[in-house]
Design an enzyme around this catalytic site. Structure first.
Site, PDB file in Angstrom:
ATOM      1  N   GLY A   1       0.855  -1.175   0.000  1.00 54.61           N
ATOM      2  CA  GLY A   1       0.000   0.000   0.000  1.00 54.61           C
ATOM      3  C   GLY A   1       0.887   1.218   0.000  1.00 54.61           C
TER       4      GLY A   1
ATOM      5  N   TYR B   1      -5.193   9.231  16.839  1.00 63.68           N
ATOM      6  CA  TYR B   1      -6.388   8.392  16.958  1.00 63.68           C
ATOM      7  C   TYR B   1      -6.641   7.957  18.403  1.00 63.68           C
ATOM      8  CZ  TYR B   1      -6.301   8.144  11.885  1.00 63.68           C
ATOM      9  OH  TYR B   1      -6.326   8.470  10.551  1.00 63.68           O
TER      10      TYR B   1
ATOM     11  N   HIS C   1       9.574 -15.667   2.849  1.00 62.54           N
ATOM     12  CA  HIS C   1      10.665 -16.223   2.046  1.00 62.54           C
ATOM     13  C   HIS C   1      10.135 -16.934   0.814  1.00 62.54           C
ATOM     14  CE1 HIS C   1      13.191 -16.367   5.963  1.00 62.54           C
ATOM     15  NE2 HIS C   1      13.336 -15.226   5.334  1.00 62.54           N
TER      16      HIS C   1
ATOM     17  N   LYS D   1       9.436 -34.372  16.472  1.00 61.98           N
ATOM     18  CA  LYS D   1       9.171 -34.804  17.847  1.00 61.98           C
ATOM     19  C   LYS D   1       9.219 -36.325  17.957  1.00 61.98           C
ATOM     20  CE  LYS D   1       5.977 -33.855  21.654  1.00 61.98           C
ATOM     21  NZ  LYS D   1       4.745 -33.122  22.049  1.00 61.98           N
ATOM     22  N   GLU D   2       8.656 -36.988  16.949  1.00 60.09           N
ATOM     23  CA  GLU D   2       8.661 -38.456  16.948  1.00 60.09           C
ATOM     24  C   GLU D   2      10.067 -39.012  16.773  1.00 60.09           C
ATOM     25  OE1 GLU D   2       5.977 -39.444  13.845  1.00 60.09           O
ATOM     26  OE2 GLU D   2       4.169 -38.897  14.984  1.00 60.09           O
TER      27      GLU D   2
ATOM     28  N   SER E   1       4.934 -24.424  21.201  1.00 66.38           N
ATOM     29  CA  SER E   1       4.793 -23.268  20.314  1.00 66.38           C
ATOM     30  C   SER E   1       6.113 -22.505  20.326  1.00 66.38           C
ATOM     31  CB  SER E   1       3.649 -22.353  20.777  1.00 66.38           C
ATOM     32  OG  SER E   1       3.998 -21.722  22.001  1.00 66.38           O
TER      33      SER E   1
END
Length: 830
Positions: A67, A103, A489, A509-510, A518
């Site tokens: 923009g 604002y 990317h 993880k396995e 997270s």
């Protein structure tokens, strides 16, 4: 092309290169790229058209993802571009602060709470400003620095985690940079080597590179002895590398030379601690390699248009083992060719589209790690026990911060770049870290797209990777969108289910990798694994010592408000720094709009105010009547002789101007002072004439060689008629005319000449036009302003004589013998 969002600049290049066929159309596309680090002098050298063209300035954003509201400057000069960029380039906080203030009503109405997390140069000042805005507007604003995980504020904003009470942050980043000891010696190492660290992987500096057959890639890319060549005139990046070397207590700078094809060989000045040093700059790569055989790393800052060719050229030199390619946007086909040749040559490529990498205490690539305050805050001046690899250069800085706060620090870190085909992969670097004794745990920050993370899973299952690995793939939110999402990317896009971040995190993880729930918990997992290794005795942290210091650059210290220095110059008449040139507070567009003319501009620049219209006209008339008085006068004579001697315009003009003084032209000031003193003292004209005669002094401004009362000077007559008609009062002129009646009664040529008339009329103008106080008017007379009228006007005539002599092709002037009276001493004549 649909696989990657491209920037406007890249899109235009493709259009003009492959679609437009006429040179006229191709030549319309001229651009120069500007960053906060841009060297404007170098930019002008590369793009001289910037001074002659009307310019448009705007962000180089991604096509269809941008923009431009308030982000385009049109029809600007180069100075206008600088002014337009100043509040926008790298100064996002200012716009945010303004938006919050503008604002604040709607924000309060909707009970908005703002969370801010910021790092980077002088981030404390930005947080302080945001905090102050919250207090003054009454809007709840919570500010956090690098001590808080970068995405933790999202959980706080959603109410999923508590908002901590933050201690007040330091006023600015200078706490890291000022040398409290005052010592100018090279700092000692900041701590002893970690007990977990091995020096076996360091390589002694090469004495001389020898041609060799392609060999396998080395597990050790950098050491304390690594020397590099930098391709491109990136002086700020090089200075950052040297400052890093200095705080790491390296014996010598890591940059041996620079290569810049657009200038000749020369030397560039940099700082090494407190000292200034010179680093050679070569026009071509061959000379740099020949003179610096110890170099084994190239840092390539070439643009996307020349990065491929310069990298291919570099790989022809067997001494180079590692190449970092910073540019993004290199065509993928060319990148794959680079990777293939690098594999054949045994060269490790970091990039393209990367910030580089860093090995604390040893070597850093370009701008990796940010500015020096960030280097010191993240303890990158000494090695730790954790090595990481990521795609993103920006996120590598966050990893430096997280690892420094949760462990004993970074051992090595590499950002492989965000393109779909990086020169080296996650697995390449993970295997290097596995084989490096000093690395005790590995952190990988992956992202959506690609399958590289699955190779890490296989490596762990096959027993090739045995060290603890912590990994998180960014982009888990992509599953929340109903359509395909292209992240920042080029390679950050999942083309199948296995390439999603969720799928890769689950597979890791396995496989036995430590994967946090997270990104928010990444630091906690890293800290947990690290503390477990410490508990087992795998890592024995060394005692921390305060970091070394490095002198702060003057410009940085001034920006932080730490120092003040008296300006070398002061000016009150002109300001070129803004979007528009300003004369004494008046924009240049207004000068033309109001048709002020030369007289009006002279009023602004000489007297710092607008003069009445009649005064401006009088100034212009003075310039016209003083422009020239023939070739016989001393100033014009000198100018002509210099011109005929082959001198340039400026030299010839200066020769003529140097003759101006009390005897030639300089009578304006002298006449103004002399008549003003007599008039102000109250003596009548007759007393003044008699007084000057008694003292044996000439009355300045009285007398003419040719003109007389019977043969008046029309220049004086023209000016007299104008002044009498337009000036509100002429007391000093009337006084001078009374003096003229007395002097001409004695001798007809003792008239009020043009110098004298302009001098006294100017005093009347200054004293009676209403723009000056009496003290200001007298001050301008005392400092010699009136002689400037003669100098400015007569310069036009001198230049005319110069051009006339050149046009007439006149030869060297030699004065004739018969016009010289040779008067020798008597003993010589005998």
């Amino acid at each position: 092309m649909s696989a990657k969002a491209i920037s406007e600049q890249t899109g235009k290049e493709l259009l003009y290169k492959y679609i437009c066929t006429t040179s006229a159309i191709q030549n319309r596309f001229k651009y120069a790229r500007v960053t906060p680090d841009t060297d404007w002098a170098r930019l002008l050298q590369d793009h001289p058209w910037l001074l002659s063209q009307s310019l448009v300035v705007k962000p180089d954003q991604l096509i269809k993802r941008r923009g431009k509201l308030g982000l385009v400057g049109v029809n600007l000069t180069l100075e206008g571009v600088k002014s337009w960029l100043k509040p926008r380039l790298g100064q996002e906080a200012t716009g945010i602060v303004r938006a919050i203030r503008d604002y604040q009503g709607p924000l309060k109405e909707h009970e908005v709470t703002i969370f801010v997390r910021r790092g980077g140069p002088n981030y404390q000042e930005g947080l302080r400003v945001m905090g102050e805005v919250g207090k003054t507007t009454g809007i709840p604003i919570h500010v956090f620095g690098t001590e808080t995980h970068m995405t933790a504020i999202v959980g706080m904003a959603l109410g999923h985690r508590p908002i901590p009470n933050q201690p007040p942050t330091a006023a600015h980043t200078a706490n890291f940079l000022l040398n409290a000891s005052g010592s100018t010696s090279t700092p000692a190492p900041s701590r002893t080597a970690s007990f977990s660290e091995s020096r076996a992987d360091e390589v002694a500096p090469a004495k001389k590179a020898k041609p060799a057959m392609p060999q396998g890639k080395s597990a050790t890319l950098f050491s304390r002895h690594t020397k590099a060549i930098v391709w491109g005139m990136q002086t700020r990046a090089v200075q950052g590398m040297l400052d890093f070397d200095y705080v790491c207590s390296r014996d010598e700078p890591s940059v041996a030379a620079m290569v810049y094809p657009f200038t000749g060989d020369h030397k560039q000045k940099f700082y090494w601690g407190h000292k200034e040093i010179l680093i050679p700059v070569f026009k071509n790569m061959a000379d740099a390699m020949k003179k610096h055989p110890e170099v084994d790393v190239l840092i390539n800052f070439a643009s996307l248009r020349s990065a491929y060719d310069s990298t291919i050229e570099t790989m022809n030199y067997a001494q180079i083992r590692t190449i970092a390619i910073i540019a993004e946007g290199i065509p993928e086909a060319l990148t794959r060719k680079l990777i293939k040749k690098a594999d054949q040559k045994g060269v490790t490529i970091i990039g393209p589209a990367t910030v580089g990498g860093i090995k604390p205490g040893c070597f850093k690539i370009g701008n990796t790690g940010g500015m020096l305050d960030n280097i010191l805050a993240s303890k990158l001046y000494r090695p730790g026990s954790v090595a990481y690899v990521s795609r993103s250069g920006g996120m590598s800085n966050e990893l430096n911060n997280i690892i420094s706060r949760t462990t004993d620090g970074v051992y090595e870190g590499v950002a492989i770049g965000g393109d779909r085909y990086p020169g080296s992969t996650f697995m390449d670097h993970v295997l290097r870290y596995q084989d490096t004794p000093g690395v005790k745990m590995i952190v990988v920050l992956g992202e959506i797209g690609g399958t590289e993370e699955y190779k890490i899973c296989r490596g762990i299952k096959e027993g090739r990777i045995t060290k603890p690995v912590v990994c998180w793939c960014i982009g888990t939110c992509a599953t929340m969108f109903s359509s395909e999402v292209q992240f920042g990317h080029a390679g950050a896009c999942a083309n199948q289910a296995s390439e999603t971040a969720v799928a890769k995190n689950q597979a890791l993880k396995e496989a036995g990798v430590y994967v946090p729930p997270s990104f928010d918990e990444l630091g906690e997992i890293i800290q947990s694994v690290y503390e477990d290794l410490v508990a087992k005795g795998v890592i024995v942290p060394a005692q921390e010592v305060p970091p070394p210091t490095v002198p702060m650059d003057y410009s940085w210290a001034r920006e932080l408000g730490l120092i003040r220095k008296p300006a070398s110059f002061m000016t009150s008449i002109c300001d070129e720094r803004g979007q528009e040139l300003i004369y004494a507070g008046m924009p240049i567009t207004e000068v033309f709009k109001e048709e002020m003319g030369i007289g009006g501009v002279l009023g602004l620049l000489w007297f710092q105010r607008r003069l009445p219209k009649y005064a401006c006209q009088f100034v212009e008339m003075c310039l016209m009547v003083t422009a020239d008085h023939g070739p016989a006068v001393s100033g014009a004579h000198n100018t002509i002789i210099c011109a005929r001697a082959g001198k340039d315009l400026v030299s010839s003009l200066t020769s003529g101007l140097l003759t101006i003084g009390d005897r030639f032209g300089g009578a304006l000031d002298a006449a103004a002072k002399m008549f003003s003193k007599a008039f102000d003292s109250g003596i009548i004209p007759m007393e003044f004439v008699n007084k000057m005669k008694k003292e044996g002094k000439l009355i300045m401004g009285i007398g003419h060689r040719v003109k007389s009362i019977n043969n008046p000077d029309m220049r004086v007559q023209i000016l007299k008629d104008y002044v009498k008609q337009h000036f509100p009062a002429t007391p000093l002129l009337d006084y001078a005319l009374e003096v003229e009646k007395i002097t001409t009664s004695k001798k007809p040529n003792l008239i009020l000449n043009v110098d004298g008339f302009i001098g006294v009329a100017f005093v009347d103008m200054l004293r009676n036009c209403g723009s000056f106080t009496r003290e200001e008017a007298d001050e301008y007379i005392d400092i010699g302003a009136l002689n400037g009228i003669f100098v400015l006007g007569r310069s036009m005539g001198f230049i005319g004589h110069y051009l006339d002599q050149k046009r007439l092709k006149q030869g060297l002037y030699r004065h004739p013998w018969d016009d010289i009276s040779y008067v020798l001493p008597e003993h010589m004549s005998m």
